[in-house]
Design a protein around this motif. Structure first.
Motif, PDB file in Angstrom:
ATOM      1  N   GLN A 197       0.849  -1.189   0.000  1.00  0.00           N
ATOM      2  CA  GLN A 197       0.000   0.000   0.000  1.00  0.00           C
ATOM      3  C   GLN A 197       0.889   1.246   0.000  1.00  0.00           C
ATOM      4  O   GLN A 197       1.889   1.299   0.719  1.00  0.00           O
ATOM      5  N   VAL A 198       0.507   2.210  -0.820  1.00  0.00           N
ATOM      6  CA  VAL A 198       1.273   3.441  -0.949  1.00  0.00           C
ATOM      7  C   VAL A 198       0.356   4.620  -0.670  1.00  0.00           C
ATOM      8  O   VAL A 198      -0.791   4.654  -1.130  1.00  0.00           O
ATOM      9  N   GLN A 199       0.856   5.556   0.100  1.00  0.00           N
ATOM     10  CA  GLN A 199       0.128   6.810   0.296  1.00  0.00           C
ATOM     11  C   GLN A 199       0.973   7.958  -0.224  1.00  0.00           C
ATOM     12  O   GLN A 199       2.180   8.025   0.055  1.00  0.00           O
ATOM     13  N   LEU A 200       0.334   8.839  -0.976  1.00  0.00           N
ATOM     14  CA  LEU A 200       0.996  10.011  -1.522  1.00  0.00           C
ATOM     15  C   LEU A 200       0.320  11.256  -0.973  1.00  0.00           C
ATOM     16  O   LEU A 200      -0.906  11.379  -1.047  1.00  0.00           O
ATOM     17  N   ASN A 226       9.209  -0.646   1.766  1.00  0.00           N
ATOM     18  CA  ASN A 226      10.085  -1.097   0.686  1.00  0.00           C
ATOM     19  C   ASN A 226       9.785  -0.400  -0.638  1.00  0.00           C
ATOM     20  O   ASN A 226       9.689  -1.031  -1.684  1.00  0.00           O
ATOM     21  N   LEU A 227       9.625   0.900  -0.572  1.00  0.00           N
ATOM     22  CA  LEU A 227       9.303   1.653  -1.772  1.00  0.00           C
ATOM     23  C   LEU A 227      10.564   1.970  -2.562  1.00  0.00           C
ATOM     24  O   LEU A 227      11.511   2.511  -2.016  1.00  0.00           O
ATOM     25  N   ARG A 228      10.543   1.629  -3.833  1.00  0.00           N
ATOM     26  CA  ARG A 228      11.641   1.972  -4.739  1.00  0.00           C
ATOM     27  C   ARG A 228      11.038   2.268  -6.110  1.00  0.00           C
ATOM     28  O   ARG A 228      11.193   1.507  -7.057  1.00  0.00           O
ATOM     29  N   PHE A 229      10.348   3.399  -6.156  1.00  0.00           N
ATOM     30  CA  PHE A 229       9.706   3.774  -7.413  1.00  0.00           C
ATOM     31  C   PHE A 229      10.741   4.093  -8.470  1.00  0.00           C
ATOM     32  O   PHE A 229      11.709   4.775  -8.183  1.00  0.00           O
ATOM     33  N   ASN A 230      10.472   3.662  -9.690  1.00  0.00           N
ATOM     34  CA  ASN A 230      11.326   4.105 -10.790  1.00  0.00           C
ATOM     35  C   ASN A 230      10.877   5.496 -11.239  1.00  0.00           C
ATOM     36  O   ASN A 230      11.614   6.468 -11.119  1.00  0.00           O
TER      37      ASN A 230
END
Length: 115
Positions: free
Chosen positions: A1-4, A28-32
């Motif tokens: 789950q991601v919150q922006l 473990n977020l590693r957005f390109n």
């Protein structure tokens, strides 16, 4: 789950500057690619620009030379420096990422350019 979560919007006069932030939270977020979009009243949402994890950027023609996107990977935060603002830049600005097959959007932050 991601919150922006976007922040930094407000009312600014034409010709002035504003800096938006987008903070991402999750594990473990590693957005390109991270992106900024905007939606003006009565118009479709449009791409403002994107930035890769390596820092490569791409901009819409309407903001080239005026807007700068940057990011801090350690903080999972993206920024939008908006210079020489015009009334036509008035819109709600949204942060976007595509992560593990899902599009995530923030709730947006209002930018109003008016004298």
């Amino acid at each position: 789950q991601v919150q922006l979560v976007e922040s930094g919007g407000g009312l600014v006069q034409p010709g002035n500057s504003l800096r938006l932030s987008c903070a991402a939270s999750g594990t473990n977020l590693r957005f390109n690619v991270m992106g900024w979009y905007r939606q003006a009243p009565g118009k479709q949402r449009e791409l403002v620009g994107t930035i890769t994890r390596a820092g490569n950027t791409n901009y819409a023609d309407s903001v080239k030379g005026r807007f700068i996107i940057s990011r801090d990977n350690a903080k999972n935060t993206m920024y939008l420096q908006m210079n020489s603002l015009k009334p036509e830049d008035t819109a709600v600005y949204y942060c976007h990422v595509f992560w593990i097959g899902v599009d995530y959007w923030g709730l947006g932050t209002q930018v109003t350019v008016s004298s």
